[in-house]
Design a protein around this motif. Structure first.
Motif, mmCIF file in Angstrom:
data_model
loop_
_atom_site.group_PDB
_atom_site.id
_atom_site.type_symbol
_atom_site.label_atom_id
_atom_site.label_comp_id
_atom_site.label_asym_id
_atom_site.label_seq_id
_atom_site.Cartn_x
_atom_site.Cartn_y
_atom_site.Cartn_z
ATOM 1 N N SER A 69 0.902 -1.213 0.180
ATOM 2 C CA SER A 69 -0.035 0.004 -0.080
ATOM 3 C C SER A 69 0.911 1.219 -0.061
ATOM 4 O O SER A 69 1.783 1.316 0.770
ATOM 5 N N TRP A 91 -4.521 -3.893 7.745
ATOM 6 C CA TRP A 91 -4.983 -3.353 6.556
ATOM 7 C C TRP A 91 -4.898 -4.514 5.474
ATOM 8 O O TRP A 91 -5.837 -4.528 4.399
ATOM 9 N N GLY A 123 -11.446 5.498 7.175
ATOM 10 C CA GLY A 123 -12.092 5.306 8.467
ATOM 11 C C GLY A 123 -12.937 6.627 8.528
ATOM 12 O O GLY A 123 -13.278 7.010 9.830
ATOM 13 N N GLY A 125 -16.021 6.700 7.143
ATOM 14 C CA GLY A 125 -17.469 6.434 6.861
ATOM 15 C C GLY A 125 -17.421 6.643 5.316
ATOM 16 O O GLY A 125 -18.834 6.678 4.864
ATOM 17 N N SER A 127 -16.176 4.473 3.178
ATOM 18 C CA SER A 127 -16.384 3.156 2.789
ATOM 19 C C SER A 127 -14.569 2.822 2.118
ATOM 20 O O SER A 127 -14.475 2.427 0.903
ATOM 21 N N SER A 128 -13.605 3.405 2.468
ATOM 22 C CA SER A 128 -12.269 3.032 1.961
ATOM 23 C C SER A 128 -12.147 1.438 1.938
ATOM 24 O O SER A 128 -11.365 0.880 1.059
ATOM 25 N N SER A 129 -12.648 0.581 2.882
ATOM 26 C CA SER A 129 -12.546 -0.646 2.941
ATOM 27 C C SER A 129 -13.363 -1.472 1.955
ATOM 28 O O SER A 129 -12.448 -2.199 1.277
HETATM 29 P P1 ADP Z 1 -14.165 3.136 6.136
HETATM 30 O O1 ADP Z 1 -14.460 1.917 5.128
HETATM 31 O O2 ADP Z 1 -15.224 3.786 6.455
HETATM 32 O O3 ADP Z 1 -12.784 3.725 5.478
HETATM 33 P P2 ADP Z 1 -13.201 1.134 7.966
HETATM 34 O O4 ADP Z 1 -12.511 0.845 9.370
HETATM 35 O O5 ADP Z 1 -14.341 0.038 7.420
HETATM 36 O O6 ADP Z 1 -13.206 2.588 7.267
HETATM 37 O O7 ADP Z 1 -11.651 0.768 6.983
HETATM 38 C C1 ADP Z 1 -10.689 1.240 7.147
HETATM 39 C C2 ADP Z 1 -9.486 0.480 7.056
HETATM 40 O O8 ADP Z 1 -9.321 -0.213 5.649
HETATM 41 C C3 ADP Z 1 -8.089 0.916 7.278
HETATM 42 O O9 ADP Z 1 -8.026 0.955 8.769
HETATM 43 C C4 ADP Z 1 -7.161 0.017 6.636
HETATM 44 O O10 ADP Z 1 -6.773 -1.043 7.365
HETATM 45 C C5 ADP Z 1 -7.962 -0.422 5.342
HETATM 46 N N1 ADP Z 1 -7.638 0.574 4.118
HETATM 47 C C6 ADP Z 1 -8.344 1.099 3.278
HETATM 48 N N2 ADP Z 1 -7.656 1.522 2.205
HETATM 49 C C7 ADP Z 1 -6.519 1.199 2.384
HETATM 50 C C8 ADP Z 1 -5.163 1.493 1.611
HETATM 51 N N3 ADP Z 1 -5.201 2.337 0.577
HETATM 52 N N4 ADP Z 1 -3.981 1.073 2.311
HETATM 53 C C9 ADP Z 1 -3.971 0.206 3.294
HETATM 54 N N5 ADP Z 1 -5.071 0.224 4.048
HETATM 55 C C10 ADP Z 1 -6.211 0.469 3.574
#
Ligand code: ADP
Ligand code: MG
Length: 393
Positions: A69, A91, A123, A125, A127-129
Motif C-alpha cells: 500500500s 490493513w 475510516g 465512513g 468506505s475505503s474498506s
Molecule cells: P472506512 O471503510 O469507513 O474507511 P473501515 O474501518 O471500514 O473505514 O476501513 C478502514 C481500513 O481499511 C483502514 O484502517 C485500513 O486497514 C484499510 N484500508 C483502506 N484503504 C487502504 C489503503 N489504501 N491502504 C491500506 N489500508 C487501507
C-alpha cells in the motif's frame, strides 16, 4: 493512461521489478440515506465518490501474494495455500480476505503482485474498506479469467469483510462501489438485491452535496456496530419477523411498535430501522421529482433518528449538523436544506444538501464552531456522484 495511472504503473515497476498487467479502480461511497437498514433487509440510497482505491496488479507463477500500500508504505506477503481468517491481519486483511473469498466461492486464483493507492479518506465512513476489497476483487477476477456479475463480486467482498476481517457490515458499501453510475444514486433493495439508478444531478438547481469529515475518531470497531446489529436481530425475533424490513411491507406505523416492544432500547432501535426505510423511499421520490426542500428535511430527520433512536451519533457530528442547519449564518451563506451523519456511526462524516454558493460560508462556520468547542477542525468537499468499479488500463 493518465499521469496518475502512469505514476502508479511506475511505482509497480519499482516495487516488483516488472510491469503491471493493468490497473483497476473501485470508488468509496457516500450513503445519501438509509443507515443500518442494509442488514435488516431494507433500502439504501448510496452514490459512488470520484475518490477511488486503485490497484496495479500482475499475475505470479506461484501461489504467493505480495500486496503493497502506498498509503503506509507497507508490504504484506502470504500464500493462497492454507489462507484462513486470522492468517493475515491489519490493513492487508481486506485484500487477503477478498482473495480468500473468491477462492471459497470456487474460483482458484494464481498468485498476484498488488500495489494499492487510494484517495478515499480512511475510516471516515466513506468506505475505503469496500473500495479496497472491490478494486482487488475486480483485478484478481479479471486476471484469473473469472467472470463475475456485479452483485456476486459485491457479495464476495462483503463475505471477505464479514468473515475474514471480522466486520459484520451489510452489503451496501460493496454494492455501491461495484454498481454505482455517474450522476446517479443507487437505490438498492438489500433483500431482493434489486437496484435502480436514480438520476442525481443537483448542479442545475444551484445545489450541491457537501461532505464534511468531522475528524471525530471513528469508533466502529469497538463492537457498537455489532451491538446494533444484534439488537435489530433481537427486535425482529421478538416481533416474529424474518427481518425488520417486513414492518415496512406490512405498513406498520411507528406508534404501533410501542405496545409490541416493551424494552425501550429495542423499541428505539426497531423504530429507527422502520422509519429510516420509509425515509429512503421518500428521499428517492424527492430526488425523482426535484423536491429538494423535502429531500433536505428527510436527511435531517434521518440524523435525528440516528441520534435519538439508534444512538450512534457523537457530540462532534450533532454539533456539525446543528451548525449547518442554523438559520443564523454569517457572510451571506444560506443554511443547509438538510444534514445528517453518514456511515456506521460514532463519528465519521456528515453530509449536507446545500446551496452551492454557500459552500465556503458553511465550511467556515463549522470550522469556526469546531475551534470554539476544542474539536479538531473538520474538512469538507463537494461530492460528485461517480462511476462504480472499473478497469482503468
Ligand atoms: P472506512 O471503510 O469507513 O474507511 P473501515 O474501518 O471500514 O473505514 O476501513 C478502514 C481500513 O481499511 C483502514 O484502517 C485500513 O486497514 C484499510 N484500508 C483502506 N484503504 C487502504 C489503503 N489504501 N491502504 C491500506 N489500508 C487501507
Ligand atoms: Mg468500511
Amino acid at each position: 493512461m493518465s499521469t496518475e495511472q502512469l505514476a502508479l504503473a511506475e511505482e509497480f515497476q519499482q516495487a516488483y521489478a516488472r510491469p503491471c498487467a493493468g490497473i483497476w479502480a473501485a470508488p468509496g461511497r457516500v450513503n445519501l440515506i438509509g443507515e443500518h437498514t442494509d442488514y435488516n433487509g431494507g433500502f439504501v440510497l448510496p452514490f459512488a465518490l470520484p475518490q477511488t482505491s486503485r490497484v496495479a496488479a500482475a499475475l505470479r507463477t506461484d501461489r504467493m501474494v505480495h500486496v503493497r500500500s502506498l498509503l503506509n508504505g507497507e508490504t504484506a506477503e502470504f500464500s493462497l495455500d492454507g489462507l484462513v481468517p486470522g492468517a493475515v491481519e491489519g490493513w492487508a486483511a481486506y485484500a487477503a480476505g477478498m482473495l480468500w473469498s473468491l477462492e471459497q466461492a470456487g474460483h482458484l486464483l494464481p498468485g498476484l503482485d498488488l500495489l494499492i493507492d487510494s484517495e478515499v479518506p480512511i475510516g471516515a465512513g466513506l468506505s475505503s474498506s469496500a473500495a479496497l476489497e472491490c478494486s482487488v476483487g475486480l483485478a484478481a477476477a479479471e486476471l484469473a479469467g473469472v467472470e463475475l456479475p456485479a452483485v456476486a463480486l459485491a457479495q464476495l467482498a462483503q463475505h471477505a469483510e464479514n468473515d475474514f476481517v471480522g466486520m459484520p457490515c451489510g452489503i451496501m458499501d460493496q454494492m455501491a462501489s461495484v454498481a454505482a453510475r455517474a450522476e446517479h444514486a443507487l437505490l438498492l433493495d438489500t433483500r431482493s438485491m434489486r437496484i435502480e439508478h436514480v438520476p442525481f444531478r443537483l448542479e442545475q438547481d444551484g445545489l450541491a452535496l457537501l461532505v464534511i469529515d468531522s475528524q471525530a475518531e471513528h469508533r466502529l470497531v469497538d463492537g457498537e456496530y455489532a451491538a446494533r446489529r444484534a439488537q435489530c436481530e433481537a427486535g425482529a425475533r421478538e416481533l416474529g419477523l424474518e427481518s425488520l424490513r417486513e414492518l415496512n411491507d406490512d405498513g406498520v406505523a411507528p406508534e404501533e411498535l410501542t405496545a409490541r416492544l416493551p424494552d425501550p432500547v429495542t423499541l428505539r432501535r426497531v423504530r429507527h430501522v422502520l422509519t429510516e426505510n420509509t425515509r429512503v423511499l421518500a428521499a428517492k421520490e424527492a430526488l425523482s421529482t426535484g423536491s429538494y426542500a423535502q429531500l433536505g428535511e428527510t436527511l435531517s430527520a434521518s440524523h435525528a433518528s440516528q441520534r435519538d433512536d439508534f444512538e450512534i451519533t457523537v457530540e462532534e457530528t450533532d454539533t456539525l449538523v446543528e451548525t449547518l442547519m442554523s438559520p443564523h449564518q454569517s457572510h451571506g451563506a444560506q443554511p443547509a436544506l438538510g444534514a445528517r451523519q453518514v456511515g456506521g456511526g460514532f463519528g465519521g462524516c456528515v453530509i449536507a444538501l446545500i446551496h452551492t454558493e454557500s459552500f465556503d460560508g458553511l465550511l467556515g462556520a463549522v470550522q469556526e464552531n469546531a475551534r470554539q468547542h476544542g474539536f479538531t477542525e473538520p474538512t469538507g468537499f463537494l461530492a460528485q456522484p461517480s462511476a462504480g468499479a472499473r478497469r482503468l488500463s
